[in-house]
Design an enzyme around this catalytic site. Structure first.
Site, PDB file in Angstrom:
ATOM      1  N   ASP A 146       0.943  -1.320  -0.084  1.00 14.61           N
ATOM      2  CA  ASP A 146       0.238   0.034   0.121  1.00 14.61           C
ATOM      3  C   ASP A 146       0.902   1.485  -0.074  1.00 14.61           C
ATOM      4  O   ASP A 146       2.011   1.206   0.367  1.00 14.61           O
ATOM      5  CB  ASP A 146      -0.799  -0.049   1.187  1.00 14.61           C
ATOM      6  CG  ASP A 146      -2.049  -0.925   1.179  1.00 14.61           C
ATOM      7  OD1 ASP A 146      -1.976  -1.836   0.407  1.00 14.61           O
ATOM      8  OD2 ASP A 146      -2.863  -0.754   2.138  1.00 14.61           O
ATOM      9  N   ASP A 147       0.168   2.342  -0.188  1.00  8.77           N
ATOM     10  CA  ASP A 147       0.776   3.693  -0.119  1.00  8.77           C
ATOM     11  C   ASP A 147       1.687   4.228  -1.329  1.00  8.77           C
ATOM     12  O   ASP A 147       2.190   5.326  -0.935  1.00  8.77           O
ATOM     13  CB  ASP A 147       1.138   3.967   1.230  1.00  8.77           C
ATOM     14  CG  ASP A 147      -0.022   3.651   2.449  1.00  8.77           C
ATOM     15  OD1 ASP A 147      -1.235   3.545   1.782  1.00  8.77           O
ATOM     16  OD2 ASP A 147       0.493   3.846   3.319  1.00  8.77           O
TER      17      ASP A 147
ATOM     18  N   HIS B  98      -6.001   3.185  -4.121  1.00  9.12           N
ATOM     19  CA  HIS B  98      -6.043   3.350  -2.596  1.00  9.12           C
ATOM     20  C   HIS B  98      -6.441   4.931  -2.341  1.00  9.12           C
ATOM     21  O   HIS B  98      -5.627   5.211  -1.323  1.00  9.12           O
ATOM     22  CB  HIS B  98      -4.591   2.899  -2.175  1.00  9.12           C
ATOM     23  CG  HIS B  98      -4.584   2.727  -0.775  1.00  9.12           C
ATOM     24  ND1 HIS B  98      -5.338   2.002  -0.101  1.00  9.12           N
ATOM     25  CD2 HIS B  98      -3.584   3.122   0.016  1.00  9.12           C
ATOM     26  CE1 HIS B  98      -5.025   1.979   1.284  1.00  9.12           C
ATOM     27  NE2 HIS B  98      -3.917   2.454   1.490  1.00  9.12           N
TER      28      HIS B  98
ATOM     29  N   HIS C 216      -5.700   9.403   0.857  1.00  5.41           N
ATOM     30  CA  HIS C 216      -5.469   8.736   2.044  1.00  5.41           C
ATOM     31  C   HIS C 216      -6.087   8.973   3.352  1.00  5.41           C
ATOM     32  O   HIS C 216      -5.730   8.816   4.328  1.00  5.41           O
ATOM     33  CB  HIS C 216      -3.900   8.192   2.259  1.00  5.41           C
ATOM     34  CG  HIS C 216      -3.811   6.837   3.044  1.00  5.41           C
ATOM     35  ND1 HIS C 216      -3.436   6.787   4.388  1.00  5.41           N
ATOM     36  CD2 HIS C 216      -3.462   5.614   2.611  1.00  5.41           C
ATOM     37  CE1 HIS C 216      -3.374   5.562   4.680  1.00  5.41           C
ATOM     38  NE2 HIS C 216      -3.492   4.831   3.660  1.00  5.41           N
TER      39      HIS C 216
ATOM     40  N   HIS D  58       3.530  -2.226   3.142  1.00  2.00           N
ATOM     41  CA  HIS D  58       3.540  -1.077   2.800  1.00  2.00           C
ATOM     42  C   HIS D  58       4.789  -0.827   1.951  1.00  2.00           C
ATOM     43  O   HIS D  58       6.079  -1.098   2.452  1.00  2.00           O
ATOM     44  CB  HIS D  58       3.365  -0.067   3.699  1.00  2.00           C
ATOM     45  CG  HIS D  58       1.852   0.144   4.362  1.00  2.00           C
ATOM     46  ND1 HIS D  58       1.532  -1.085   5.360  1.00  2.00           N
ATOM     47  CD2 HIS D  58       0.767   0.850   4.398  1.00  2.00           C
ATOM     48  CE1 HIS D  58       0.359  -0.709   5.718  1.00  2.00           C
ATOM     49  NE2 HIS D  58      -0.039   0.368   5.100  1.00  2.00           N
TER      50      HIS D  58
END
Length: 300
Positions: free
Chosen positions: A97-98, A148, A152, A243
């Site tokens: 993620d991210d 995503h 965020h 991540h």
């Protein structure tokens, strides 16, 4: 599940344009080889003389002009999942993620490439705009791209804000990578702030996880702690949350090779989330109906 059947199911997931490019490249290579054999000249000279390099580049460029779609199996559309039933088949999905993010994403990509593993990357719109070349490398290495959100955010959102968070990111993914994806992960796993409601309404697959590596903890656990958490939580059909962006995740990059090695030692194979859902769809299909002497394949 037999090895051949497993490979056949995975093979059905290859994007059409990727297969087309591979066929074109192999055809060009075959022509170059035959030309070399029969003309007894250097292979590089043969390629340069016949213009096959230009042909391959042109074929690849044409293929890239069509968007790559990461579609969701019908029975997983508009569903929220944390894993997928696959029986005793020891498959597991690594997800990140991210990102995309300098250094960390690239270190993880290097490991995945060396180990010949494909993963799923849930990208935030803003870093993808900031680091488009890293995002392109993720895609070029054959990994799955997922949404995503743009910022965020964890906060409660109106339907309009939720729409913008998801759709603006979809636009960035399309502009930068020429990819359309129906896979979505809500930041922080927040299910009730408006984002998931919008994603489900539009038949997306909302992907949670069965194993949280804990690498996003502000105190940043050690690579050993990350490894232990993942190994303790791994199950067939599971989804591992890690991540690659949103700050330094060097410990994650260090842990990934050991995670792969030790899960492999336990008999696990690694798949992307779309592959996992495809395998699960096949696993959960109803028995094929039979007539007096023939089987009827309802999937055809």
């Amino acid at each position: 599940m037999a090895r051949g059947e497993y490979q056949d199911r995975i093979g059905r997931l290859l994007p059409g344009k990727t297969l087309w490019v591979a066929i074109a490249v192999m055809s060009c290579a075959a022509v170059a080889l035959l030309h070399t054999i029969f003309s007894s000249i250097n292979p590089n000279a043969s390629i340069a003389k016949t213009g096959l390099v230009e042909t391959v580049e042109m074929t690849t460029a044409i293929a890239r002009s069509f968007p790559m779609n990461f579609d969701v199996p019908k029975n997983f559309q508009a569903k929220t999942i944390k894993d997928a039933p696959v029986g005793a088949e020891k498959v597991i999905a690594l997800t990140f993620d991210d990102g995309p993010w300098p250094e960390t994403t690239e270190k993880i990509l290097a490991t995945l490439k060396q180990e010949q593993i494909k993963a799923t990357f849930y990208m935030i719109g803003q870093p993808l705009k900031s680091f488009p070349e890293i995002g392109k490398k993720v895609l070029a290495d054959g990994h799955v791209i997922a949404n995503h959100t743009l910022h965020h955010w964890y906060k409660q959102m109106s339907p309009l804000v939720a729409q913008r968070e998801i759709e603006d990111t979809s636009k960035i993914i399309k502009e930068v990578l020429n990819v359309e994806t129906a896979y979505f992960r809500p930041p922080g796993g927040m299910l009730t702030n408006g984002l998931v409601a919008y994603a489900l309404k539009h038949n997306q697959s909302v992907n949670m996880w069965s194993v949280d590596s804990g690498d996003s903890n502000p105190r940043r656990p050690s690579s050993e702690a990350i490894l232990k958490t993942v190994l303790n939580g791994a199950t067939p059909g599971g989804i591992v949350l890690m991540h690659d962006g949103g700050g330094s995740h060097n410990n994650t990059a260090i842990a990934v090779p050991q995670i792969i090695a030790q899960l492999r030692a336990q008999g696990y194979k690694f798949v992307t989330v779309p592959e996992l859902l495809e395998l699960s769809s096949a696993f959960s299909e109803p028995p094929i109906a039979k007539t007096t002497s023939e089987s009827i394949d309802r999937r055809s």
